[in-house]
Design an enzyme around this catalytic site. Structure first.
Site, PDB file in Angstrom:
ATOM      1  N   THR A   1       0.645  -1.352  -0.017  1.00 31.27           N
ATOM      2  CA  THR A   1       0.072   0.002  -0.060  1.00 31.27           C
ATOM      3  C   THR A   1       0.770   1.338  -0.071  1.00 31.27           C
ATOM      4  OG1 THR A   1       0.105  -0.110   2.524  1.00 31.27           O
ATOM      5  CG2 THR A   1      -2.115  -1.292   1.296  1.00 31.27           C
TER       6      THR A   1
ATOM      7  N   HIS B   1       7.796  -0.513   6.686  1.00 27.78           N
ATOM      8  CA  HIS B   1       7.942   0.308   7.768  1.00 27.78           C
ATOM      9  C   HIS B   1       8.242  -0.548   8.946  1.00 27.78           C
ATOM     10  CE1 HIS B   1       3.973  -0.850   9.188  1.00 27.78           C
ATOM     11  NE2 HIS B   1       3.473  -0.254   8.193  1.00 27.78           N
TER      12      HIS B   1
ATOM     13  N   HIS C   1       6.390  -3.863  10.017  1.00 32.29           N
ATOM     14  CA  HIS C   1       6.597  -5.152   9.098  1.00 32.29           C
ATOM     15  C   HIS C   1       7.860  -5.855   9.483  1.00 32.29           C
ATOM     16  CE1 HIS C   1       4.507  -2.577   5.919  1.00 32.29           C
ATOM     17  NE2 HIS C   1       3.598  -3.571   5.948  1.00 32.29           N
TER      18      HIS C   1
ATOM     19  N   LYS D   1      -8.445  -0.899  10.600  1.00 30.59           N
ATOM     20  CA  LYS D   1      -8.653   0.663   9.877  1.00 30.59           C
ATOM     21  C   LYS D   1     -10.083   0.900  10.090  1.00 30.59           C
ATOM     22  CE  LYS D   1      -4.601   0.517   7.502  1.00 30.59           C
ATOM     23  NZ  LYS D   1      -4.228  -0.373   8.576  1.00 30.59           N
TER      24      LYS D   1
ATOM     25  N   ARG E   1      -9.477   1.908   2.819  1.00 33.38           N
ATOM     26  CA  ARG E   1      -8.277   2.279   2.386  1.00 33.38           C
ATOM     27  C   ARG E   1      -8.135   3.153   0.946  1.00 33.38           C
ATOM     28  NH1 ARG E   1      -3.445  -0.706   4.251  1.00 33.38           N
ATOM     29  NH2 ARG E   1      -3.961  -2.409   5.454  1.00 33.38           N
TER      30      ARG E   1
ATOM     31  N   GLN F   1      -7.937 -13.604   1.346  1.00 31.87           N
ATOM     32  CA  GLN F   1      -6.812 -13.966   1.952  1.00 31.87           C
ATOM     33  C   GLN F   1      -6.589 -15.413   2.252  1.00 31.87           C
ATOM     34  OE1 GLN F   1      -5.138 -11.331   5.109  1.00 31.87           O
ATOM     35  NE2 GLN F   1      -4.100 -13.083   6.123  1.00 31.87           N
TER      36      GLN F   1
ATOM     37  N   ASP G   1      -3.300  -8.556  14.348  1.00 33.25           N
ATOM     38  CA  ASP G   1      -4.581  -8.094  13.724  1.00 33.25           C
ATOM     39  C   ASP G   1      -5.067  -8.751  12.443  1.00 33.25           C
ATOM     40  OD1 ASP G   1      -2.303  -7.546  12.023  1.00 33.25           O
ATOM     41  OD2 ASP G   1      -2.914  -5.347  11.522  1.00 33.25           O
TER      42      ASP G   1
ATOM     43  N   LYS H   1       1.673   1.801  20.107  1.00 36.30           N
ATOM     44  CA  LYS H   1       2.426   1.159  18.747  1.00 36.30           C
ATOM     45  C   LYS H   1       3.829   2.120  18.778  1.00 36.30           C
ATOM     46  CE  LYS H   1      -0.444  -0.889  15.553  1.00 36.30           C
ATOM     47  NZ  LYS H   1      -1.046  -0.769  13.892  1.00 36.30           N
TER      48      LYS H   1
ATOM     49  N   LYS I   1       6.495   5.422  15.313  1.00 36.89           N
ATOM     50  CA  LYS I   1       5.728   6.538  14.541  1.00 36.89           C
ATOM     51  C   LYS I   1       6.764   7.513  15.121  1.00 36.89           C
ATOM     52  CE  LYS I   1       1.874   5.132  12.971  1.00 36.89           C
ATOM     53  NZ  LYS I   1       1.538   5.499  11.461  1.00 36.89           N
ATOM     54  N   THR I   2       6.941   8.707  13.929  1.00 36.27           N
ATOM     55  CA  THR I   2       7.772   9.787  14.200  1.00 36.27           C
ATOM     56  C   THR I   2       7.037  11.036  13.921  1.00 36.27           C
ATOM     57  OG1 THR I   2       8.529  10.058  11.922  1.00 36.27           O
ATOM     58  CG2 THR I   2       9.859   8.579  13.582  1.00 36.27           C
TER      59      THR I   2
END
Length: 408
Positions: free
Chosen positions: A41, A46, A49, A83, A87, A172, A193, A228, A231-232
């Site tokens: 996506t 990131h 993963h 989500k 998306r 899936q 998830d 989580k 994150k920045t």
């Protein structure tokens, strides 16, 4: 050799399994083909993963065969798991480009060859499905009532769940069936998830083939407060060095909370657990040594030893006397933009070290911002061309975040 199931459990990866005893026995007696799916996506993996890639690497080192599945087909649908909104729809061209970027990044961590690991794209079998035959052959095995109890759907029912996304679980699950038939894949793994989708796929194989199939999920990468990680200010912590520089990547891990050091060493490095526990038990200023080791090891895995060394040297230079290392992150801005001066808040926003102007004001109010070693006191401070030294200006946020502005 130690059973890889025990290795994964000891290091804290495993969250849920469909059949714990059977999976452990299977992994101990034969080479198991397993898969993890990654929907492209974005144009980079990131740090979220990274846990899954580490698990694949542990499994491969123990003699098992990974299938790295690029979700070229499922990305056309969009996974509703975790989500709150649907998306963004991507074109096939965007998805293919993102998938190519994933392949390049993961090749640093896994050895790909026919007998070691393979990479496949589910677009190969999903994009040309015939709707009515698919519903008759596969869709009949799914209960709508049961699907609606899955966490990935329940969380979306109030805001609205599109029929497009409702198909994701079936897609899936069909992936798992296809990989089972083509490659003898017996185990699907993924983030927690994905639990509902994973058990649905294992169930489909049992119904269609009458053969055993298994699922395992991993803990999500969270800090000691359950939030989580990764994150920045500028968004996700990307594995692509163009999106998150090796220095910024290194500094993220160098600056984590003391309470998270041992967990991150266990999950994100290959250091032996005795060493992980020793480093995690350090206290006071000594824990900083453990953080430096963590930052170096993780950066080395993603960007290579040379880039990790550069990032380490840059950090040591900045926290020493020089503060001018060429490897620190920087932004180039045209000289002309400073001819009449640029407000400090505008500059902070432009170089992306604050998320908003209000954060910039708060930073200045709390004496948390320095320009060339001088504390900034005034929100309206103008940065002019003459403030630069040899065309460079060093900005420091808090105690540990440095960014250089370069004139071009």
């Amino acid at each position: 050799m130690k059973n890889v199931f025990d290795v994964l459990k000891e290091r804290g990866y495993i969250k849920q399994t469909t059949h714990e005893d059977e999976i452990r026995e299977l992994l101990g007696k034969e080479s198991v083909t397993f898969y993890i799916g990654f929907d492209p996506t974005a144009d980079s993996l990131h740090v979220g993963h990274f846990i899954q890639i580490m698990v694949m690497a542990h499994m491969q080192r123990a003699g098992h065969k990974p299938i790295f599945l690029i979700g070229g087909g499922t990305t056309m649908i969009g996974d509703p798991s975790g989500k709150t909104d649907m998306r963004k729809m991507l074109t096939r061209e965007q998805i293919e480009k993102n998938g190519d970027a994933f392949k390049k990044q993961v090749s640093n961590m896994l050895e790909f060859s026919e007998d070691k690991a393979i990479m496949v794209n589910n677009a190969d079998w999903l994009m040309n499905l015939e709707y009515i035959p698919f519903l008759r052959e596969v869709g009949r095995h799914f209960s709508v009532n049961r699907m609606l109890t899955a966490e990935c759907y329940k969380a979306r029912m109030e805001k609205g769940l599109s029929f497009l996304e409702f198909n994701y679980m079936i897609m899936q699950s069909y992936d798992f069936l296809q990989l089972h038939e083509k490659y003898g894949c017996k185990l699907q793994m993924g983030g927690d998830d994905q639990w509902s989708n994973i058990i649905s796929g294992a169930d489909l194989i049992r119904r269609v083939k009458g053969e055993p199939a298994y699922g395992m999920t991993f803990t999500l990468l969270t800090n000691s407060e359950g939030k989580k990680m990764g994150k920045t200010v500028s968004g996700a912590l990307w594995l692509d060095g163009e999106k998150t520089s090796p220095y910024d990547f290194y500094q993220y891990w160098r600056n984590i909370d003391d309470a998270d050091v041992e967990k991150c060493l266990a999950l994100l490095t290959f250091l032996p657990m005795d060493e992980v526990r020793r480093l995690g038990a350090l206290e006071g200023s000594e824990i900083n040594k453990a953080k430096e080791i963590l930052a170096f090891e993780v950066t080395k895995l993603i960007h290579g030893e040379m880039e990790a060394k550069k990032a380490q040297d840059a950090a040591k230079s900045l926290f020493g006397e020089g503060a001018n290392d060429e490897n620190i992150p920087y932004t180039e801005i045209p000289r002309s933009e400073f001819s009449e001066g640029m407000e400090i808040l505008t500059l902070l926003d432009k170089i992306n070290i604050v998320s908003s102007r209000s954060e910039g004001r708060r930073l200045i109010r709390q004496n948390g911002l320095s320009v060339e070693g001088e504390k900034v006191k005034d929100f309206t401070l103008l940065i002019k061309e003459e403030d630069f030294k040899d065309g460079k200006l060093l900005i420091k946020k808090g105690k540990k975040v440095y960014h250089q502005v370069r004139l071009v």
